[in-house]
Enzyme design. Sequence first.
Site, PDB file in Angstrom:
ATOM      1  N   LYS A 242       0.861  -1.172   0.000  1.00  0.00           N
ATOM      2  CA  LYS A 242       0.000   0.000   0.000  1.00  0.00           C
ATOM      3  C   LYS A 242       0.903   1.228   0.000  1.00  0.00           C
ATOM      4  O   LYS A 242       1.869   1.299   0.768  1.00  0.00           O
ATOM      5  CB  LYS A 242      -0.885  -0.029   1.239  1.00  0.00           C
ATOM      6  N   SER A 314      -9.480   1.865   2.806  1.00  0.00           N
ATOM      7  CA  SER A 314      -8.558   2.576   1.942  1.00  0.00           C
ATOM      8  C   SER A 314      -7.487   1.680   1.332  1.00  0.00           C
ATOM      9  O   SER A 314      -6.753   2.116   0.443  1.00  0.00           O
ATOM     10  CB  SER A 314      -7.877   3.704   2.730  1.00  0.00           C
ATOM     11  N   SER A 338     -10.080  -0.248   6.993  1.00  0.00           N
ATOM     12  CA  SER A 338      -9.404  -0.187   5.693  1.00  0.00           C
ATOM     13  C   SER A 338      -8.756  -1.485   5.242  1.00  0.00           C
ATOM     14  O   SER A 338      -8.301  -1.575   4.094  1.00  0.00           O
ATOM     15  CB  SER A 338      -8.353   0.928   5.699  1.00  0.00           C
TER      16      SER A 338
END
Length: 623
Positions: A242, A314, A338
Amino acid sequence: MGKTRRQFLTATSLGVLGTRVLGTRVLGTGVLGERALGAASGSLGARQNPAEQNSADLPPGAPPAFGTGPAVGPEVSATTFAEAEKLVQFEMAADEREVAAGSWRKTMAALYERRTGPRKAALEATLAPASQWNPILPGQKKGPERERFVRSSVDPAPLPARDEDVAFATVTQLSRWIEARKLTSERLTNIYLKRLEEFDPKLHCVITLTRELALRQAKEADAEIGAGKYRGALHGVPWGAKDLLDTAGIPTTYGAEPFRNRVPNEDAAVVNRLHAAGAVLVAKLSLGALALNDIWFGGQTMNPWLLQEASSGSSAGPGAATAAGLVGFAIGSETGGSIVSPAMRCGITGLRPTYGRVARKGAMTLCWSLDKLGPMTRCVEDAMLVLQAITGPDAGDVGSVPSRLDFDAGASVAGLRVGYFPKWLNENPATAVDRAAVDMVRNAGMVPVEVSIPDWPYDTLNLILFAEGAAAFEELTLSGGLRELKAQVPDAWPNIFRQARFLSAVDFVQADRLRRKVAEMMARLFSEVDLLLVPSLRDEMLTITNFTGHPALVVRAGFVEVAKARSDWAPDPNHPLPTFSPRRRVPHGVTLIGRLFEEGTMVNAGLALERAFGVVGERPPGF
């Protein structure tokens, strides 16, 4: 039970509805003047305009008094306070407002000098608050007493001939093929690099392809394995990060326009640990800007199972790339859902570790007391293989702590008490898949136990998230940099960070006290059960466990049909979501919640349920 998380984002229980009061900025948004008062004790009493105190005029031994420094900052009036009362839901009498207005510039305004000057003090991005969240309550046991890690010994089956089948293999299988030298890391890396380039135009999940680094690491892995230096289960396995994890010399953008050219000098602690394990970094994957939802500066990341809807966030890129077979595994992060949400929507396994288990040094800070880093994989055991490699503290993260990891893939789950909430199973967002999961618990030899929790205002805890997030990105807020972000809707960070300037510090402390009360409630609940089984996106438990720090594991449990695309964003009548006729079939997951630092027990239960569900092997069509 109260407002949902999305409702809370747009209309909080504190009534934070605006950012200006009668044209006069209050509560720290104006440019305040000369110097902070040095008072440490004393009383203002009933004086509306106390005289300035000059230490030279005081008799020996006289203490300083509050409200006697020079007046600083903009003028305020009783009307200013009358309007501001609407924001904090606290009402004063008319005479009290007069006293407050008359003394504000001497008593309170100077407290903002740290930000407004003249004696400004910079707060470095690496500087954590003095107060830290410790999920372990006084007298509470801290996880397992022994360190043990026993992976499964199942035969990985013959190496498939087709690259596509290799790409969708689990880390459990890939690692065995690489260890046995049936599959080279270089071949596997090229498979994933090709798939990332081929399918990213559909998914928008890649921010930076790290081709040069990946091929170098793959060749090094093959050379080491050929020489008999095998580092373990992740050696030679390609992964995606990420894009809030720092990578030395490679952009780390936070998915946000103001940081798209940011190139760090050092690797994050988790990146270092995966490099040490011999894993191969093939891509920096997308995240919603500043770790919210699924829209970033390059677009919106889509769900491989249903390309007309986003992948959720996210950890949007890690979820989509893992589900589509573009990486062996990925690292995501969670503050309030997330990892759980994209894992559920994309039909993969997401493991959110106990708060403090995995060091966050070199990861973007959204909320010091909530942020967690964890694996996103295609099966349950893979998540534990990755967690073993990244677990452990780092001096650069004051919230990280030493912990043990006790896991045996062959351990029995018979007799484990699994708490479930009967009421929740008959309410949205629960489905028939969630209800069937209780029977699967029983069939696997575990014991379902009915449980409940008090009807408390759990969304109040989000005050802590909003305040810490606004503090973490204060400079971006005050400089106007938030205006560069693509998402400018009411439930996006730009609006929330600006609103958070008006939250009450007193209410922050009260929310923090409620957090401890909730943690004590969870401790009592876990004295009755070993695990909890909950609908993955049940708002109360998603909020509670992120704030208490309990670990969570998302397991694909089946499939549901949807007539409308799902979204992390509040409904927008001007941009309705796509509808489907006939309905579309998509994966659905359930979530296990474990005791603090007892990921091993949680994952053992997850392995048993994964076998019982029997749906983990199905792939998204078209990939």
